[in-house]
Design an enzyme around this catalytic site. Structure first.
Site, short mmCIF file in Angstrom:
data_model
loop_
_atom_site.label_atom_id
_atom_site.label_comp_id
_atom_site.label_asym_id
_atom_site.label_seq_id
_atom_site.Cartn_x
_atom_site.Cartn_y
_atom_site.Cartn_z
CG ASP A 6 -1.80 1.22 1.34
OD1 ASP A 6 -2.32 1.66 0.29
OD2 ASP A 6 -1.98 1.77 2.45
CB SER A 7 0.17 4.80 -0.50
OG SER A 7 -0.94 4.85 0.38
CE1 TYR A 10 2.46 5.42 -3.49
CE2 TYR A 10 1.04 3.58 -4.09
CZ TYR A 10 2.30 4.07 -3.79
OH TYR A 10 3.38 3.22 -3.80
N GLY A 11 -3.05 9.24 -3.27
CA GLY A 11 -4.32 9.83 -3.74
C GLY A 11 -4.17 11.10 -4.56
CB CYS A 56 -3.31 0.63 -2.33
SG CYS A 56 -3.32 2.39 -2.71
CB THR A 61 -4.99 5.25 -4.87
OG1 THR A 61 -5.90 5.64 -3.85
CG2 THR A 61 -4.69 6.43 -5.75
CB CYS A 83 -9.27 5.03 0.93
SG CYS A 83 -7.59 5.33 1.53
CG HIS A 92 -4.78 4.94 4.74
ND1 HIS A 92 -4.32 4.51 3.51
CD2 HIS A 92 -3.67 5.30 5.44
CE1 HIS A 92 -3.00 4.64 3.47
NE2 HIS A 92 -2.58 5.11 4.63
N1 DGL Z 1 -4.75 3.33 0.98
C1 DGL Z 1 -4.91 3.85 -0.30
C2 DGL Z 1 -6.20 3.48 -0.99
O1 DGL Z 1 -6.76 2.46 -0.71
C3 DGL Z 1 -4.37 5.15 -0.72
C4 DGL Z 1 -4.17 6.25 0.24
C5 DGL Z 1 -3.27 7.31 -0.32
O2 DGL Z 1 -2.08 7.08 -0.31
O3 DGL Z 1 -3.78 8.35 -0.76
O4 DGL Z 1 -6.66 4.17 -1.86
#
Ligand code: DGL
Length: 263
Positions: A10-11, A42-43, A73, A75, A184, A186
Site C-alpha cells: 500500500d502507499s 498516492y491519492g 490500495c 488508488t 480507501c 486507510h
Molecule cells: N490506501 C490507499 C487506498 O486504498 C491510498 C491512500 C493514499 O495514499 O492516498 O486508496
C-alpha cells in the site's frame, strides 16, 4: 511454492486493514508487507507515478520469492493493476476496488456514498464500476484529502481528525445515503470514530474481507495454498522504520520486524 510468501503493499499503513483480513482467513500464509510511506499519499499523485511504484514493489516481491501479490490500495489498483497483470502473468494478483456492487444491492434509500481518494474517484476504472453496478442508485462521491496523512501518524481520534471527517461525511448524510463505501484501505481504521458520527442504521462497507476471499479462491485454484506454519509477517517502509514501528501496535495485532525499503 505453496510455502512461498504473499506480497502485500500500500502507499502506507492503510493496507494493514487488508493484511489483517488475509491473516484471519489464511493463517498458514507467510505475509510480506511494504508500506510506501516515503511517497504517501498516492491519492494526489499521477497515475504514471503510481504505476512506476507498483512495478518497483512487484520487482521487490519477485526477488523475495513471492507466489502472489495483493495491491492493498484502491488508488494503486486503479492506476497499476492492469500493467502488473500484463507484466507478471505467473502470479495471482488481487487488487481492490470500492464496494459499489454490494452497496448498490444493499441500499434501501437508493443513495450510496463513497469516501475515497481523489485518484480513485477520478479514474476511468471507477467510472466503469459505476456504469456497471450503479445505474439504479444515486452515488455521491467524496474525495477526502488529508485523512490519510493523519492516519499515517497513528491519529484515529483527534479533534482535528473528527472535524475533517465530519466535513467529508456531512454531505453524504445530507444527501440521504444509508450506505457508505470506505473506498480507501486507510479508512476502515476510522470505523469506530465514524460510527459515533453517523446514525446507527447507516452501513459502512469495505472490501478487505472480500479481497482475502478472492485471494483464497485464486490460491486454491492454482494449488498454491500453504499448509504448513506461517512465518511472522515482515514489514518494510520507504520512510522512517522507527516511525512505522511506533504505529504498528496501534494498527496491527502484533509487533513485527520492520525494515527500510530503499527503492
Ligand atoms: N490506501 C490507499 C487506498 O486504498 C491510498 C491512500 C493514499 O495514499 O492516498 O486508496
Amino acid at each position: 511454492m505453496r510455502e512461498a510468501p504473499i506480497g502485500v503493499f500500500d502507499s502506507g499503513v492503510g493496507g494493514l486493514s487488508v493484511l489483517a483480513e488475509i491473516q484471519r482467513l489464511l493463517p498458514n500464509e507467510s505475509l510480506l508487507y511494504v508500506a510506501d510511506c516515503g511517497n504517501v499519499p498516492y491519492g494526489e499523485k499521477t497515475p504514471e507515478f503510481i504505476r512506476q511504484r507498483c512495478s518497483v514493489m512487484a520487482e521487490f516481491f519477485q526477488q523475495q520469492g513471492a507466489k502472489a501479490l495483493v495491491l492493498a490500495c484502491n488508488t494503486a489498483t486503479v492506476a497499476g493493476v492492469a500493467d502488473l497483470r500484463r507484466d507478471y502473468p505467473q502470479w495471482p494478483i488481487v487488487g481492490m476496488e470500492p464496494a459499489v456492487k454490494p452497496a448498490a444491492a444493499a441500499t434501501r434509500s437508493g443513495v450510496v456514498g463513497v469516501l475515497a481518494t481523489t485518484g480513485t474517484l477520478q479514474s476511468a476504472k471507477f467510472a466503469a464500476l459505476l456504469d456497471r453496478f450503479a445505474t439504479d442508485v444515486r452515488v455521491i462521491t467524496q474525495p477526502c484529502p488529508g485523512l490519510v496523512e493523519l492516519i499515517e501518524n497513528g491519529d484515529l481520534h483527534s479533534p482535528a481528525l473528527r472535524e475533517l471527517l465530519a466535513r467529508y461525511v456531512g454531505p453524504l448524510l445530507a444527501a440521504g445515503c444509508d450506505t457508505i463505501i470506505l473506498g480507501c484501505t486507510h479508512y476502515p481504521f476510522l470505523k469506530p470514530l465514524l460510527k459515533q458520527m453517523i446514525p446507527e442504521d447507516i452501513s459502512l462497507i469495505d472490501t478487505g474481507a472480500a479481497v482475502a476471499r478472492q485471494l483464497q479462491r485464486l490460491l486454491t485454484e492454482r494449488e498454491l495454498l500453504a499448509d504448513g506454519t506461517a512465518d511472522a509477517a515482515q514489514f518494510w517502509t520507504s520512510a522512517d522504520p522507527e516511525h512505522f514501528r511506533n504505529i504498528l501496535p496501534i494498527l496491527w495485532n502484533t509487533s513485527g520486524v520492520v525494515r527500510s525499503f530503499n527503492k
